[in-house]
Design a protein around this motif. Structure first.
Motif, PDB file in Angstrom:
ATOM      1  N   TRP A  29       0.829  -1.197   0.000  1.00 36.08           N
ATOM      2  CA  TRP A  29       0.000   0.000   0.000  1.00 36.08           C
ATOM      3  C   TRP A  29       0.864   1.247   0.000  1.00 36.08           C
ATOM      4  N   GLY A  30       0.230   2.435   0.246  1.00 32.48           N
ATOM      5  CA  GLY A  30       0.972   3.686   0.191  1.00 32.48           C
ATOM      6  C   GLY A  30       1.488   3.994  -1.196  1.00 32.48           C
ATOM      7  N   GLN A  31       0.791   3.491  -2.227  1.00 34.44           N
ATOM      8  CA  GLN A  31       1.258   3.614  -3.606  1.00 34.44           C
ATOM      9  C   GLN A  31       1.240   5.066  -4.092  1.00 34.44           C
ATOM     10  N   THR A  32       2.263   5.424  -4.872  1.00 36.05           N
ATOM     11  CA  THR A  32       2.341   6.754  -5.461  1.00 36.05           C
ATOM     12  C   THR A  32       3.117   6.685  -6.768  1.00 36.05           C
ATOM     13  N   TRP A  33       2.628   7.353  -7.764  1.00 37.23           N
ATOM     14  CA  TRP A  33       3.200   7.308  -9.108  1.00 37.23           C
ATOM     15  C   TRP A  33       4.369   8.274  -9.223  1.00 37.23           C
ATOM     16  N   SER A  34       5.414   7.869  -9.922  1.00 31.98           N
ATOM     17  CA  SER A  34       6.498   8.817 -10.193  1.00 31.98           C
ATOM     18  C   SER A  34       5.977   9.907 -11.124  1.00 31.98           C
ATOM     19  N   PRO A  35       6.457  11.148 -10.995  1.00 30.47           N
ATOM     20  CA  PRO A  35       5.944  12.236 -11.831  1.00 30.47           C
ATOM     21  C   PRO A  35       6.069  11.992 -13.330  1.00 30.47           C
ATOM     22  N   ASP A  36       7.044  11.183 -13.751  1.00 32.02           N
ATOM     23  CA  ASP A  36       7.165  10.905 -15.184  1.00 32.02           C
ATOM     24  C   ASP A  36       6.300   9.722 -15.626  1.00 32.02           C
ATOM     25  N   GLY A  37       5.586   9.108 -14.693  1.00 31.47           N
ATOM     26  CA  GLY A  37       4.661   8.036 -15.029  1.00 31.47           C
ATOM     27  C   GLY A  37       5.284   6.692 -15.290  1.00 31.47           C
ATOM     28  N   SER A  38       6.599   6.555 -15.065  1.00 33.05           N
ATOM     29  CA  SER A  38       7.282   5.317 -15.446  1.00 33.05           C
ATOM     30  C   SER A  38       7.252   4.240 -14.362  1.00 33.05           C
ATOM     31  N   ARG A  39       7.090   4.642 -13.071  1.00 30.97           N
ATOM     32  CA  ARG A  39       7.150   3.666 -11.988  1.00 30.97           C
ATOM     33  C   ARG A  39       6.146   4.023 -10.890  1.00 30.97           C
ATOM     34  N   ASP A  91       8.105  -8.971   3.849  1.00 28.72           N
ATOM     35  CA  ASP A  91       9.265  -9.612   4.480  1.00 28.72           C
ATOM     36  C   ASP A  91       9.238  -9.487   5.998  1.00 28.72           C
ATOM     37  N   GLY A  92       8.097  -9.092   6.548  1.00 25.41           N
ATOM     38  CA  GLY A  92       7.971  -9.009   7.999  1.00 25.41           C
ATOM     39  C   GLY A  92       8.046  -7.608   8.555  1.00 25.41           C
ATOM     40  N   ASP A  93       8.677  -6.686   7.818  1.00 22.58           N
ATOM     41  CA  ASP A  93       8.697  -5.278   8.201  1.00 22.58           C
ATOM     42  C   ASP A  93       8.401  -4.459   6.947  1.00 22.58           C
ATOM     43  N   SER A  94       8.153  -3.192   7.122  1.00 21.01           N
ATOM     44  CA  SER A  94       7.748  -2.351   6.003  1.00 21.01           C
ATOM     45  C   SER A  94       8.959  -1.838   5.241  1.00 21.01           C
ATOM     46  N   ASP A  95       9.080  -2.229   3.979  1.00 20.57           N
ATOM     47  CA  ASP A  95      10.139  -1.748   3.100  1.00 20.57           C
ATOM     48  C   ASP A  95       9.519  -1.083   1.878  1.00 20.57           C
ATOM     49  N   ILE A  96      10.332  -0.305   1.173  1.00 19.82           N
ATOM     50  CA  ILE A  96       9.864   0.452   0.005  1.00 19.82           C
ATOM     51  C   ILE A  96      10.303  -0.247  -1.272  1.00 19.82           C
ATOM     52  N   TYR A  97       9.373  -0.312  -2.209  1.00 19.58           N
ATOM     53  CA  TYR A  97       9.578  -0.967  -3.499  1.00 19.58           C
ATOM     54  C   TYR A  97       9.115  -0.031  -4.614  1.00 19.58           C
ATOM     55  N   THR A  98       9.586  -0.291  -5.823  1.00 19.24           N
ATOM     56  CA  THR A  98       8.993   0.322  -7.010  1.00 19.24           C
ATOM     57  C   THR A  98       8.712  -0.768  -8.029  1.00 19.24           C
ATOM     58  N   ASP A 114      11.414  15.614 -10.383  1.00 19.12           N
ATOM     59  CA  ASP A 114      12.118  15.067 -11.550  1.00 19.12           C
ATOM     60  C   ASP A 114      12.185  13.543 -11.539  1.00 19.12           C
ATOM     61  N   SER A 115      11.499  12.902 -10.597  1.00 18.94           N
ATOM     62  CA  SER A 115      11.442  11.432 -10.484  1.00 18.94           C
ATOM     63  C   SER A 115      12.786  10.795 -10.159  1.00 18.94           C
ATOM     64  N   ALA A 116      13.778  11.595  -9.758  1.00 12.41           N
ATOM     65  CA  ALA A 116      15.115  11.064  -9.507  1.00 12.41           C
ATOM     66  C   ALA A 116      15.326  10.624  -8.067  1.00 12.41           C
ATOM     67  N   HIS A 117      14.503  11.116  -7.128  1.00 16.02           N
ATOM     68  CA  HIS A 117      14.715  10.839  -5.713  1.00 16.02           C
ATOM     69  C   HIS A 117      13.390  10.524  -5.026  1.00 16.02           C
ATOM     70  N   ILE A 118      13.483   9.860  -3.891  1.00 16.51           N
ATOM     71  CA  ILE A 118      12.320   9.529  -3.080  1.00 16.51           C
ATOM     72  C   ILE A 118      12.595   9.923  -1.641  1.00 16.51           C
ATOM     73  N   ALA A 119      11.713  10.738  -1.072  1.00 19.14           N
ATOM     74  CA  ALA A 119      11.753  11.026   0.362  1.00 19.14           C
ATOM     75  C   ALA A 119      10.831  10.039   1.060  1.00 19.14           C
ATOM     76  N   PHE A 120      11.188   9.633   2.276  1.00 23.61           N
ATOM     77  CA  PHE A 120      10.378   8.658   2.999  1.00 23.61           C
ATOM     78  C   PHE A 120      10.656   8.768   4.486  1.00 23.61           C
ATOM     79  N   VAL A 121       9.913   8.015   5.265  1.00 25.53           N
ATOM     80  CA  VAL A 121      10.061   7.998   6.723  1.00 25.53           C
ATOM     81  C   VAL A 121      10.551   6.626   7.155  1.00 25.53           C
ATOM     82  N   SER A 122      11.460   6.607   8.116  1.00 25.46           N
ATOM     83  CA  SER A 122      11.955   5.355   8.675  1.00 25.46           C
ATOM     84  C   SER A 122      12.278   5.549  10.152  1.00 25.46           C
TER      85      SER A 122
END
Length: 363
Positions: free
Chosen positions: A87-97, A105-112, A138-146
């Motif tokens: 869940w928590g899905q969000t589209w990259s601004p360029d629409g590619s991912r 895997d038992g804990d919350s990790d980020i995927y594309t 610019d779809s080059a970086h991802i900010a997140f919480v950990s």
């Protein structure tokens, strides 16, 4: 010249001039069916259909998987099927991912993953909780919480998971990073001042600044940027009810946009920054409303005794998709024009559909 020669030359003229023109006209007509004007006037061949990503427990196994569908509800494609919550899905601004987080895997990790379900990449690999994703423009970086260091902090990494950097460092809960459209700032929430407020900082973590100031046990949440990156909207509860506000990035001009008498939330800003869609609990039901960005001209769009919530504008601002439990105990996805007309139910499931997100390639 004899009649035979005259006829022969006439046929040559038809063959070399008239027939090629007809073929060219036919080819141009056929090619026009497969092109779409772009915003800058150029043509794009074979445009992809407008898609919406959402998560759902369609199997009824108490897991959440990702799906995409066309904006008319057709062509539903499953993107994930692993055990666990995606869940928590969000589209990259360029629409590619599409980025999302998962506890497979038992804990919350980020995927594309790509919108066709291919090329799954795991970006974080630790035993902590990683979530609350925001793409750079610019779809080059991802900010997140950990909570790698023991409490919730904000991090940034390259879109492939490289160069992970910690941006905040304190003993409070920093959450909900949102990149400004011009890429110059990240807004986020933090309870470091005792109650939860909105802060901004530069993408390298420098120049942190508090921009909301409420007394008492308040929570200012879910910042959303205006297109020009000069202001934000957010919700807070200084009067005991959830109210939508706007603020400039200096925090010097905070404006209340909705009434105190109702709980308002689910706020979404149209792409041109002129309209705010939101949900509001009134008269025993939650419905979708829209108002001007200054809080004027409020208009109710849905009229049911059920829960209609989480409105999301299409990138072009002509349509709104939202969640509703009109069809039963679980939420389904509905769509309507921006004025509330032409409402349509998009999904029909027994176990719920949640958090629709438009592809940035949609109009």
């Amino acid at each position: 010249m004899g009649k035979k020669n005259s006829s022969f030359f006439a046929l040559l003229i038809i063959f070399f001039f008239i027939i090629p023109c007809a073929c060219r006209d036919s080819g141009e007509a056929a090619s026009k069916e497969n092109v779409k004007p772009s915003l800058d006037g150029d043509s794009i061949a074979n445009p992809k259909p407008c898609q919406i990503v959402f998560h759902s427990d369609r199997d009824g196994d108490y897991d959440m998987d990702l799906f995409v569908m066309n904006a008319d509800g057709s062509n539903v494609v499953r993107l994930s099927s692993e055990k666990g919550y995606d869940w928590g899905q969000t589209w990259s601004p360029d629409g590619s991912r599409i980025a999302f987080y998962s506890d497979r895997d038992g804990d919350s990790d980020i995927y594309t993953i790509q919108p066709d379900g291919s090329n799954l990449l795991q970006l974080t690999q630790n035993e902590n909780e990683d979530h609350s994703i925001s793409w750079s423009p610019d779809s080059a970086h991802i900010a997140f919480v950990s909570n790698i260091d023991g409490d919730s902090e904000i991090y940034v990494m390259d879109a492939n998971g490289d160069n992970n950097q910690q941006l905040t460092n304190n003993n409070s809960r920093d959450d909900w990073p949102v990149w400004s459209p011009n890429g110059a700032l990240i807004a986020y929430t933090s309870d470091r001042a005792g109650n939860t407020e909105i802060y901004i900082m530069e993408p390298n973590g420098s120049n942190e600044k508090l921009i909301t100031f409420f007394s008492g046990d308040t929570k200012s949440l879910f910042p959303v940027w205006f297109p020009d990156s000069s202001r934000l909207i957010f919700k807070s509860n200084p009067h005991g009810k959830s109210v939508i506000f706007s603020t400039d990035i200096k925090g010097s001009f905070i404006v209340q946009l909705t009434q105190n008498d109702f709980n308002n939330g689910g706020h979404a800003l149209s792409s041109d920054g002129t309209k705010i869609a939101f949900d509001s609990f009134r008269d025993g039901a939650t419905n979708i409303f829209v108002m001007n960005a200054d809080g004027s001209n409020e208009k109710q769009l849905t009229f049911t005794e059920h829960s209609n919530s989480y409105p999301v504008w299409s990138p072009g601002g002509s349509r709104i998709i939202y969640e509703s439990d009109v069809s039963g105990d679980f939420l389904d996805l509905f769509i309507m024009d921006a004025d509330g007309s032409n409402g349509q139910q998009l999904t029909f499931t027994e176990f719920g559909e949640y958090e629709p997100v438009w592809s940035p390639l949609c109009e």
